[in-house]
Design a protein around this motif. Structure first.
Motif, PDB file in Angstrom:
ATOM      1  N   LYS A  89       0.838  -1.192   0.000  1.00  0.00           N
ATOM      2  CA  LYS A  89       0.000   0.000   0.000  1.00  0.00           C
ATOM      3  C   LYS A  89       0.876   1.247   0.000  1.00  0.00           C
ATOM      4  O   LYS A  89       2.018   1.226   0.460  1.00  0.00           O
ATOM      5  CB  LYS A  89      -0.920   0.008   1.216  1.00  0.00           C
ATOM      6  CG  LYS A  89      -1.929  -1.124   1.229  1.00  0.00           C
ATOM      7  CD  LYS A  89      -2.846  -1.014   2.439  1.00  0.00           C
ATOM      8  CE  LYS A  89      -3.876  -2.139   2.466  1.00  0.00           C
ATOM      9  NZ  LYS A  89      -4.782  -2.036   3.638  1.00  0.00           N
ATOM     10  N   ALA A 205      -9.352   4.172   0.485  1.00  0.00           N
ATOM     11  CA  ALA A 205      -7.903   4.028   0.674  1.00  0.00           C
ATOM     12  C   ALA A 205      -7.229   5.367   0.979  1.00  0.00           C
ATOM     13  O   ALA A 205      -6.125   5.391   1.525  1.00  0.00           O
ATOM     14  CB  ALA A 205      -7.268   3.410  -0.570  1.00  0.00           C
ATOM     15  N   THR A 209      -4.012   6.303   3.216  1.00  0.00           N
ATOM     16  CA  THR A 209      -2.854   6.912   2.554  1.00  0.00           C
ATOM     17  C   THR A 209      -2.383   8.162   3.287  1.00  0.00           C
ATOM     18  O   THR A 209      -1.178   8.383   3.452  1.00  0.00           O
ATOM     19  CB  THR A 209      -3.200   7.253   1.094  1.00  0.00           C
ATOM     20  OG1 THR A 209      -3.647   6.070   0.435  1.00  0.00           O
ATOM     21  CG2 THR A 209      -1.982   7.810   0.372  1.00  0.00           C
TER      22      THR A 209
END
Length: 525
Positions: A89, A205, A209
């Motif tokens: 990620k 996401a 992040t």
């Protein structure tokens, strides 16, 4: 053309629009109780299929400017980029100005972030969206954001009322920079999801992040946009009268001096250019070539002709380019046989080369006998005596080109050295700027401390002044009480004297009360 909308609380009420002409609009405005007028360039249906006001049409054509570089970023600006973690990620991390300068220029394309402001028909700021651009000019960035919102069918308009409009001068420049366009777009989606705004793309996401730097980014954005958006709670209904005026096409700016021929729109800032232009109408060609019969209306056209004039330059090898000369020789000698082979009969030397061609048959009936071709110092017929001169001429030109090449290489080397010096000076300047920026920050901090100390001393001074006022009032009060005490003391003295006198009289057997004490013995006083 005019369009009528109904507004409640400053926003459009569902139910479509009404279109009226110039003659009908005046009567309509008189018939309504409350109305607001606005002028736009178009009314469009975009993503949500609602009629939206388009106040300033922005296009991408003709938009250019200087792109952001590392020198445009200040030490206090907030820079971030994405890095990939071990789990695959991506996470956003902050980057300092020093780290940015150490990064190769081909690994990033700096983008700045701006806040685009949307106003209602009453010119009140009601909404805010984020935009991004890699160009230094913020007007280009806001214009691109408006263009993408309408023409690009961006989902950012889902949360904006159709009556709200934006122009490229309504913006707030945020001190935030990203390494790429993707990172800037992710920041926009993060803010949209955090604020609960609708949209087709709100990735979950983004919360993961930006988890490390979200506090810093939210603080910067909120500080720069605080107090801009107005809250309206007026439920009164009003009519929005929209005048649609299409954007006029741009025309080239007129010069100071114009052509006076009817139907001609030529203009220029120079009278000389107008005089040269007049030859187009008069047909005059005063400039003539001194070798051929051609003439021109402008001198620059004649000078351009001289470079290619056959009468001036001729056909000698020194005046004709080598490529043109070789083409001319190949055309003059005709097509070559497709199966010709050449065999050398002697070792080639610089002064004499002998080539022998075997016999060939072309088109079945023509037979060519072996012919010996010599390129040497012998004087033969036709153009064979031209070859040594051509070779010598080409050799001289080759030597000149080599010398020019050497000069160019030396110049390039010198320029490279100067470029290195300039780069070093640039680095020194950047370090000096960074040092001065740090000193400026220290001075600012000391200034803040001094201001706080001055504020504290001012407060203490106010307290002392108040205490002084209280003390003065207390002193005045005590002075008044002292006067009262003095009067009471005098009165008590008199009463004591009367009592002593009465006592003395009583002892002497005098029963009359004390009268006037002025004639009495002094020891009673």
């Amino acid at each position: 053309m005019f369009a009528i909308f109904t507004l409640v609380n400053g926003k459009v009420v569902e139910g479509g629009r009404v279109e009226l002409g110039e003659a009908e609009i005046a009567e309509y405005v008189k018939s309504v109780k409350k109305s607001v007028f606005v002028e736009v360039q178009d009314v469009l249906k975009v993503r949500d299929l609602r009629d939206r006001l388009y106040k300033e049409i922005c296009t991408r054509a003709g938009r250019a400017g200087r792109h952001f570089t590392s020198t445009d970023v200040r030490e206090t600006d907030y820079i971030f980029k994405f890095i990939k973690e071990k789990n695959g990620k991506y996470v956003a991390v902050r980057v300092t100005k020093k780290q940015l300068l150490a990064t190769p220029a081909n690994e990033y394309v700096l983008h700045s972030v701006i806040a685009l402001l949307w106003r209602d028909p009453h010119k009140r700021i009601r909404e805010m969206t984020l935009g991004t651009s890699s160009l230094v000019d913020p007007l280009v960035a806001t214009g691109a954001a408006i263009h993408n919102a309408y023409i690009g069918k961006c989902s950012v308009l889902d949360s904006i009322d159709p009556s709200f409009t934006a122009v490229n001068t309504d913006f707030v420049k945020l001190p935030i920079f990203t390494y790429s366009l993707q990172e800037a777009n992710q920041l926009k989606q993060y803010r949209r999801r955090q604020n609960g705004l609708p949209g087709s793309f709100k990735s979950k996401a983004t919360e993961y992040t930006f988890r490390k730097i979200r506090v810093d980014l939210d603080k910067i954005i909120d500080e720069h946009t605080a107090g801009l958006i107005e809250e309206v709670n007026d439920e009164e209904e009003e009519k929005l009268v929209v005048k649609i005026v299409p954007k006029a096409k741009r025309r080239a700016p007129l010069g100071k001096f114009r052509c006076h021929v009817k139907g001609c729109h030529f203009s220029s800032k120079s009278t000389v250019a107008v005089k040269q232009h007049m030859t187009v109408h008069t047909g005059d060609k005063p400039f003539k070539c001194f070798k051929c019969d051609k003439s021109f209306g402008i001198k620059s056209n004649m000078n351009r002709h001289k470079k290619t004039c056959k009468a001036i330059r001729g056909y000698s090898p020194s005046n004709v380019p080598l490529k043109t000369l070789m083409h001319h020789r190949s055309v003059s000698s005709g097509p070559k046989p497709s199966t010709s082979t050449y065999t050398s009969t002697s070792t080639p030397t610089p002064n004499s080369v002998s080539l022998k061609r075997t016999s060939q048959t072309v088109q079945g009936s023509l037979s060519f006998k072996p012919k010996k071709l010599l390129l040497g110092s012998t004087n033969s017929a036709n153009g064979d005596d031209e070859s040594p001169k051509l070779v010598a001429k080409l050799s001289e030109e080759l030597e000149v080109v080599k010398k020019e090449k050497d000069v160019s290489l030396k110049l390039v080397a010198k320029l490279s050295e100067e470029l290195e010096v300039v780069k070093k000076e640039k680095d020194v300047s950047l370090k000096l700027v960074a040092k001065l920026s740090e000193e400026l920050e220290v001075v600012k901090k000391e200034k803040d401390v001094s201001l706080k100390l001055v504020a504290k001393l001012s407060e203490e001074l106010e307290v002392v002044k108040k205490e002084k006022d209280v003390s003065l009032k207390l002193v005045a009060k005590l002075s008044e009480e002292l006067e009262v005490v003095k009067k009471e003391r005098t009165k008590l003295k008199k009463e004591r004297a009367v009592a002593l006198y009465n006592l003395w009289k009583f002892k002497q057997g005098v029963s009359s009360p004390l009268g006037n004490l002025t004639n009495q013995p002094k020891h009673f006083m």
